[in-house]
Design an enzyme around this catalytic site. Structure first.
Site, mmCIF file in Angstrom:
data_model
loop_
_atom_site.group_PDB
_atom_site.id
_atom_site.type_symbol
_atom_site.label_atom_id
_atom_site.label_comp_id
_atom_site.label_asym_id
_atom_site.label_seq_id
_atom_site.Cartn_x
_atom_site.Cartn_y
_atom_site.Cartn_z
ATOM 1 N N SER A 122 0.820 -1.214 0.000
ATOM 2 C CA SER A 122 0.000 0.000 0.000
ATOM 3 C C SER A 122 0.855 1.266 0.000
ATOM 4 O O SER A 122 1.973 1.282 0.518
ATOM 5 C CB SER A 122 -0.913 0.023 1.228
ATOM 6 O OG SER A 122 -1.669 -1.159 1.307
HETATM 7 N N1 SAH Z 1 -0.885 -4.379 3.870
HETATM 8 C C1 SAH Z 1 -0.346 -4.951 2.675
HETATM 9 C C2 SAH Z 1 -1.308 -4.742 1.527
HETATM 10 C C3 SAH Z 1 -1.329 -5.888 0.628
HETATM 11 S S1 SAH Z 1 -2.557 -5.854 -0.645
HETATM 12 C C4 SAH Z 1 0.986 -4.327 2.371
HETATM 13 O O1 SAH Z 1 1.192 -3.171 2.760
HETATM 14 O O2 SAH Z 1 1.829 -4.970 1.750
HETATM 15 C C5 SAH Z 1 -3.829 -6.832 0.080
HETATM 16 C C6 SAH Z 1 -3.446 -8.216 0.529
HETATM 17 O O3 SAH Z 1 -4.648 -8.855 0.962
HETATM 18 C C7 SAH Z 1 -2.859 -9.122 -0.567
HETATM 19 O O4 SAH Z 1 -1.659 -9.658 -0.129
HETATM 20 C C8 SAH Z 1 -3.931 -10.198 -0.757
HETATM 21 O O5 SAH Z 1 -3.387 -11.458 -1.107
HETATM 22 C C9 SAH Z 1 -4.591 -10.211 0.602
HETATM 23 N N2 SAH Z 1 -5.955 -10.747 0.628
HETATM 24 C C10 SAH Z 1 -6.962 -10.521 -0.244
HETATM 25 N N3 SAH Z 1 -8.073 -11.186 0.131
HETATM 26 C C11 SAH Z 1 -7.760 -11.846 1.296
HETATM 27 C C12 SAH Z 1 -8.477 -12.714 2.171
HETATM 28 N N4 SAH Z 1 -9.751 -13.029 1.954
HETATM 29 N N5 SAH Z 1 -7.843 -13.207 3.259
HETATM 30 C C13 SAH Z 1 -6.543 -12.889 3.507
HETATM 31 N N6 SAH Z 1 -5.814 -12.093 2.706
HETATM 32 C C14 SAH Z 1 -6.404 -11.574 1.615
#
Ligand code: SAH
Length: 210
Positions: A60
């Site tokens: 993010s």
């Molecule tokens: N906070 C993270 C943002 C990652 S993007 C960072 O700063 O790196 C969102 C993440 O949510 C992705 O890694 C994706 O695989 C995960 N995600 C999406 N749906 C999900 C679910 N149902 N359960 C767990 N993780 C999920």
């Protein structure tokens, strides 16, 4: 420019973006964002942009991490659930501000990489697991705070149910990537109060076949 001065530059940019919480600022300043990225992207580590981490997911934008962390309104006594570990950057930011962070990721490879980073940074108050975060973490409820880092169509009901009374969940809500808002959802004695924090664009929360 070395990483330290870039980090300071980033924090100044975050301040301009409206992040006023000095603890959140200090923590973001202290965490090397470059270690959460593939080598080819490291040169962009301190720009206020979202960056790819594989599997069509992104680390993010720091401004968004700051705003969501600030909205979560944490103290160092709290137990926090994060849904969507991704690179682990937001997880590490939270781990420096609260007592314990539980985090769930639905891509094994992302989870393994994030866990390596937690070890590298010698962080011992993060518990991470593979799974579908929309179901929360029943064995550890209730949580003082819940942070969801992928967009959901509605407030995830199971997660809302795992909040303690007085607890807060911060979650991006929206139908499409250009129509999302970060919501702050507070659990009260008799229901939930919601407040819109700001508009945003996140990758979707996807139910996993796990
Ligand atoms: N906070 C993270 C943002 C990652 S993007 C960072 O700063 O790196 C969102 C993440 O949510 C992705 O890694 C994706 O695989 C995960 N995600 C999406 N749906 C999900 C679910 N149902 N359960 C767990 N993780 C999920």
């Amino acid at each position: 420019m070395n990483f330290d001065s870039r980090r300071v530059q980033l924090v100044l940019a975050l301040r301009k973006a409206g992040i006023t919480d000095s603890k959140v600022m200090a923590v973001m300043e202290s965490i090397p964002r470059n270690i959460f990225l593939a080598p080819i992207l490291v040169k962009h580590a301190y720009e206020d942009v979202a960056l790819p981490i594989g599997f069509e997911q992104t680390l993010s934008q720091p401004g968004v991490v700051g705003i969501m962390t600030q909205a979560l309104d944490v103290t160092d006594r709290m137990k926090v659930l994060e849904v969507g570990t991704g690179s682990g950057y937001q997880t590490v930011v939270l781990s420096r501000l609260v007592r314990r962070v539980y985090t769930i990721e639905r891509h094994r490879e992302l989870l393994e990489k994030a866990e390596k980073r937690f070890k590298e940074l010698k962080i011992s108050n993060i518990t991470a697991k593979y799974g579908d975060g929309t179901f929360g973490w029943k064995a550890q409820e209730p949580f003082d705070r819940i942070m969801v880092t992928a967009a959901s169509l509605d407030i995830p009901p199971i997660l809302a149910d795992q909040l303690s009374i007085g607890g807060i969940m911060v979650v991006p809500i929206g139908q499409t990537s250009d129509l999302q808002s970060i919501l702050k959802v507070k659990r009260t004695e008799d229901g939930f109060e919601t407040e819109e924090i700001r508009e945003v664009s996140f990758v979707p929360l996807i139910p996993a076949e796990v």
